[in-house]
Design a protein around this motif. Structure first.
Motif, PDB file in Angstrom:
ATOM      1  N   GLN A  45       3.073   2.721  11.632  1.00  0.00           N
ATOM      2  CA  GLN A  45       3.497   4.080  11.967  1.00  0.00           C
ATOM      3  C   GLN A  45       4.137   4.753  10.769  1.00  0.00           C
ATOM      4  N   LEU A  46       4.871   3.941   9.972  1.00  0.00           N
ATOM      5  CA  LEU A  46       5.454   4.480   8.749  1.00  0.00           C
ATOM      6  C   LEU A  46       4.360   4.952   7.796  1.00  0.00           C
ATOM      7  N   CYS A  47       3.269   4.176   7.697  1.00  0.00           N
ATOM      8  CA  CYS A  47       2.133   4.583   6.856  1.00  0.00           C
ATOM      9  C   CYS A  47       1.486   5.857   7.396  1.00  0.00           C
ATOM     10  N   VAL A  48       1.348   5.940   8.727  1.00  0.00           N
ATOM     11  CA  VAL A  48       0.771   7.140   9.341  1.00  0.00           C
ATOM     12  C   VAL A  48       1.649   8.355   9.057  1.00  0.00           C
ATOM     13  N   ASP A  49       2.976   8.180   9.209  1.00  0.00           N
ATOM     14  CA  ASP A  49       3.898   9.286   8.935  1.00  0.00           C
ATOM     15  C   ASP A  49       3.842   9.692   7.464  1.00  0.00           C
ATOM     16  N   PHE A  50       3.740   8.694   6.594  1.00  0.00           N
ATOM     17  CA  PHE A  50       3.645   8.987   5.162  1.00  0.00           C
ATOM     18  C   PHE A  50       2.374   9.777   4.872  1.00  0.00           C
ATOM     19  N   GLU A  51       1.255   9.388   5.506  1.00  0.00           N
ATOM     20  CA  GLU A  51      -0.007  10.090   5.288  1.00  0.00           C
ATOM     21  C   GLU A  51       0.085  11.529   5.791  1.00  0.00           C
ATOM     22  N   GLU A  52       0.727  11.709   6.947  1.00  0.00           N
ATOM     23  CA  GLU A  52       0.907  13.065   7.464  1.00  0.00           C
ATOM     24  C   GLU A  52       1.777  13.891   6.517  1.00  0.00           C
ATOM     25  N   MET A  53       2.825  13.246   5.972  1.00  0.00           N
ATOM     26  CA  MET A  53       3.685  13.936   5.016  1.00  0.00           C
ATOM     27  C   MET A  53       2.898  14.316   3.760  1.00  0.00           C
ATOM     28  N   ARG A  54       2.047  13.374   3.290  1.00  0.00           N
ATOM     29  CA  ARG A  54       1.241  13.653   2.092  1.00  0.00           C
ATOM     30  C   ARG A  54       0.314  14.842   2.328  1.00  0.00           C
ATOM     31  N   THR A  72       0.834  -1.207   0.000  1.00  0.00           N
ATOM     32  CA  THR A  72       0.000   0.000   0.000  1.00  0.00           C
ATOM     33  C   THR A  72       0.866   1.254   0.000  1.00  0.00           C
ATOM     34  N   LEU A  73       1.922   1.216   0.811  1.00  0.00           N
ATOM     35  CA  LEU A  73       2.843   2.357   0.880  1.00  0.00           C
ATOM     36  C   LEU A  73       3.542   2.558  -0.462  1.00  0.00           C
ATOM     37  N   HIS A  74       3.902   1.459  -1.110  1.00  0.00           N
ATOM     38  CA  HIS A  74       4.553   1.537  -2.422  1.00  0.00           C
ATOM     39  C   HIS A  74       3.603   2.153  -3.452  1.00  0.00           C
ATOM     40  N   ALA A  75       2.338   1.722  -3.428  1.00  0.00           N
ATOM     41  CA  ALA A  75       1.344   2.277  -4.355  1.00  0.00           C
ATOM     42  C   ALA A  75       1.155   3.777  -4.112  1.00  0.00           C
ATOM     43  N   ALA A  76       1.117   4.159  -2.832  1.00  0.00           N
ATOM     44  CA  ALA A  76       0.960   5.582  -2.505  1.00  0.00           C
ATOM     45  C   ALA A  76       2.167   6.384  -2.974  1.00  0.00           C
ATOM     46  N   THR A  77       3.351   5.792  -2.849  1.00  0.00           N
ATOM     47  CA  THR A  77       4.569   6.467  -3.308  1.00  0.00           C
ATOM     48  C   THR A  77       4.532   6.671  -4.815  1.00  0.00           C
ATOM     49  N   ASP A  78       4.109   5.624  -5.541  1.00  0.00           N
ATOM     50  CA  ASP A  78       3.995   5.748  -6.998  1.00  0.00           C
ATOM     51  C   ASP A  78       2.981   6.825  -7.378  1.00  0.00           C
ATOM     52  N   ALA A  79       1.839   6.848  -6.643  1.00  0.00           N
ATOM     53  CA  ALA A  79       0.820   7.858  -6.930  1.00  0.00           C
ATOM     54  C   ALA A  79       1.366   9.266  -6.692  1.00  0.00           C
ATOM     55  N   MET A  80       2.096   9.425  -5.592  1.00  0.00           N
ATOM     56  CA  MET A  80       2.685  10.729  -5.291  1.00  0.00           C
ATOM     57  C   MET A  80       3.726  11.106  -6.339  1.00  0.00           C
ATOM     58  N   LYS A  81       4.487  10.113  -6.792  1.00  0.00           N
ATOM     59  CA  LYS A  81       5.500  10.377  -7.808  1.00  0.00           C
ATOM     60  C   LYS A  81       4.866  10.878  -9.105  1.00  0.00           C
ATOM     61  N   GLU A  82       3.648  10.393  -9.377  1.00  0.00           N
ATOM     62  CA  GLU A  82       2.930  10.826 -10.576  1.00  0.00           C
ATOM     63  C   GLU A  82       2.165  12.130 -10.352  1.00  0.00           C
ATOM     64  N   GLY A  83       2.265  12.684  -9.150  1.00  0.00           N
ATOM     65  CA  GLY A  83       1.622  13.969  -8.882  1.00  0.00           C
ATOM     66  C   GLY A  83       0.261  13.876  -8.241  1.00  0.00           C
ATOM     67  N   ASN A  84      -0.184  12.655  -7.884  1.00  0.00           N
ATOM     68  CA  ASN A  84      -1.484  12.487  -7.238  1.00  0.00           C
ATOM     69  C   ASN A  84      -1.314  12.567  -5.726  1.00  0.00           C
ATOM     70  N   LEU A  85      -1.673  13.694  -5.170  1.00  0.00           N
ATOM     71  CA  LEU A  85      -1.525  13.896  -3.725  1.00  0.00           C
ATOM     72  C   LEU A  85      -2.821  13.632  -2.970  1.00  0.00           C
ATOM     73  N   ASP A  86      -3.814  13.078  -3.661  1.00  0.00           N
ATOM     74  CA  ASP A  86      -5.083  12.743  -3.015  1.00  0.00           C
ATOM     75  C   ASP A  86      -5.166  11.266  -2.655  1.00  0.00           C
ATOM     76  N   TYR A  87      -4.102  10.508  -2.880  1.00  0.00           N
ATOM     77  CA  TYR A  87      -4.078   9.072  -2.589  1.00  0.00           C
ATOM     78  C   TYR A  87      -3.833   8.887  -1.086  1.00  0.00           C
TER      79      TYR A  87
END
Length: 497
Positions: A239-248, A212-227
């Motif tokens: 916690q890493l997923c939570v931190d990633f979501e906070e970063m997003r 899931t984190l990898h998919a979110a990273t790919d989405a962010m890399k493509e410019g989709n910040l709503d994932y």
């Protein structure tokens, strides 16, 4: 679940689960085979004993026939001279992986399996060597191991005879083989089950969040910040997923702010261009009028020069406002705080404003209801800027010939409250929440005509908030607008300026 707990759980799965399943499987197999052996061979034993001592079971298989042979040898040895009787005994032994052999003197006169007997007959004990206390028989380890039971007797002519019960040790009971196969299959199956459970558990608890984190990273890399993703803050991966979501979310907010800032800057540049163009055009026109001799009298020249001065002052004020906005935007607004007497300060301030508004045919209605000794800690210059911005904004949009601004200063507990009420056209409800936003203009076309950068109320809001107060607006279309703000009073006993 923490990663340490996950590893401990994985260890328990690898160790405890197989032990439990193996115990369960072996117990089931043993119970099943016990019943099968008892029903097939009429032998009361257990599978563990069979596996540990199969010769004892093989001995029990032929014990009934051998006991009959012993009784016959004692009571009717002549029966051993009857071939039919020997065939009967041999047929009883066939189902028990055994066969019969009879020796007279040194010659074998009967064999239930001549082929096997030929290879092992030289290993048989002589007449009288086999003792009767060997109930379990004797084990002879040849090329083809076997279990031997022997009963000696005398023929009717006095010749020594021996009858043998031979059991092939290589051919064990099928249930023993079946038990071994079932145990091996169970072990393989248990290993597969344990591995499957462990893999599924690891996938759900570790690999799936990582995917899931990898998919979110790919989405962010493509410019989709709503994932958006979710995670369990109780474990490291979650916690890493939570931190990633906070970063997003934070990154999206920053980008949105940046886009809004760029939009505001474009609007600001457009507004400034308009505001600069008007005075510059006037200055240029009046200057050309002087140079071209249009102002041919002293009175005209003075009028042109005064107009140029006024427009230049407007330009200077606009530049100052832009400079102040830059400081607000960077949170570097300089303040010089001091203790200000509310009564004296606002009396002087309103007096100055009243003179300017009188020229514009706007009436000032001022009331100060606070205690004469009431003081606030504030920057006198910046507070005056707030009042000028509010009043200036009201003047700009009153839109009638005889305007009126009511200014009230009142006591409100720990704060003093100031209200500036005009009788202008008012603000639409949809625009009211945004009047303090930087560059916001409720009526863009009308505002362009009236000029202004759209920063006045935004600057006022920032200054009041930096003073620990609050500012808001109340308005009704067609009846006017009221701007209110509060300032915290000084506590009793504070030093006076």
């Amino acid at each position: 679940m923490k990663l340490k707990s996950r590893l401990l759980t994985a260890f328990l799965i690898i160790t405890a689960l197989p032990v439990f399943l193996i115990t369960l499987a072996v117990g089931t197999i043993i119970n099943y085979q016990d019943n099968a052996i008892q029903q097939t061979y009429d032998v009361s034993t257990n599978t563990l004993k069979i596996l540990s001592n199969p010769l004892q079971v093989l001995n029990r298989l032929t014990r009934g026939v051998y006991n009959e042979i012993v009784l016959t040898a004692l009571q009717e040895p002549k029966k051993f001279e009857d071939t039919d009787y020997l065939e009967y005994l041999n047929s009883e032994l066939k189902g028990k992986y055994s066969y019969l052999a009879v020796r007279k003197g040194e010659e074998f006169i009967y064999s239930g399996n001549a082929t096997n007997l030929h290879t092992i007959k030289n290993s048989f004990p002589l007449f009288g060597e086999y003792t009767t206390d060997r109930e379990g028989g004797i084990y002879i380890d040849e090329n083809r191991p076997f279990l031997l039971k022997q009963q000696d007797f005398y023929y009717s002519d006095g010749t020594e005879g021996s009858i043998f019960v031979i059991t092939d040790v290589n051919t064990l009971v099928p249930q023993i083989k079946s038990s071994a196969i079932q145990v091996v299959c169970s072990l393989v199956f248990i290993v597969i089950i344990t591995a499957a459970v462990l893999i599924i558990w690891i996938y759900k608890s570790i690999l799936r969040p990582l995917n899931t984190l990898h998919a979110a990273t790919d989405a962010m890399k493509e410019g989709n910040l709503d994932y958006s993703i979710e995670g369990d803050p109780e474990d490291e991966v979650g916690q890493l997923c939570v931190d990633f979501e906070e970063m997003r979310v934070r990154l999206k907010e920053l980008i949105d702010v940046r886009l809004k800032y760029e939009k505001d800057m474009k609007e600001l540049i457009s507004n400034i261009s308009h505001d600069l163009r008007t005075p510059i055009t006037a200055i240029k026109g009046y200057a050309e009028g002087i140079l071209d001799g249009v102002a041919d009298t002293k009175e005209k020249q003075e009028k042109y020069v005064k107009t140029i001065y006024t427009k230049a002052s407007d330009l200077s004020a606009l530049v100052d406002e832009l400079s102040l906005y830059s400081k607000i935007d960077c949170n570097t607004m300089p303040y010089t705080f001091s203790y200000i007497n509310i009564k004296d300060y606002f009396n002087d301030c309103i007096s100055e404003i009243a003179l300017d508004l009188e020229v514009k045919n706007i009436e000032i209605d001022y009331v100060n209801e606070t205690n004469p000794d009431t003081k606030v800690e504030a920057d006198a210059e910046q507070l005056k800027r707030v009042i000028n911005n509010i009043v200036g904004n009201s003047v700009k949009y009153i839109g009638i010939k005889h305007g009126r601004i009511k200014i009230r200063v009142s006591d409100s507990g720990e704060f003093i409250r100031l209200s500036f009420e005009d009788n202008g056209s008012g603000i639409a409800p949809k625009d009211l929440p945004f009047v303090f936003d930087r560059f916001y203009r409720a009526d863009a076309s009308r505002n362009l005509a009236k000029g202004g950068s759209g920063l006045g109320l935004a600057i006022a809001k920032k200054i009041i908030e930096d003073h620990g107060g609050n500012i808001w607006a109340e308005s009704e279309e067609g009846k006017g607008t009221t701007i209110l703000f509060t300032l915290k009073k000084c506590k009793e006993g504070m030093e006076h300026e």
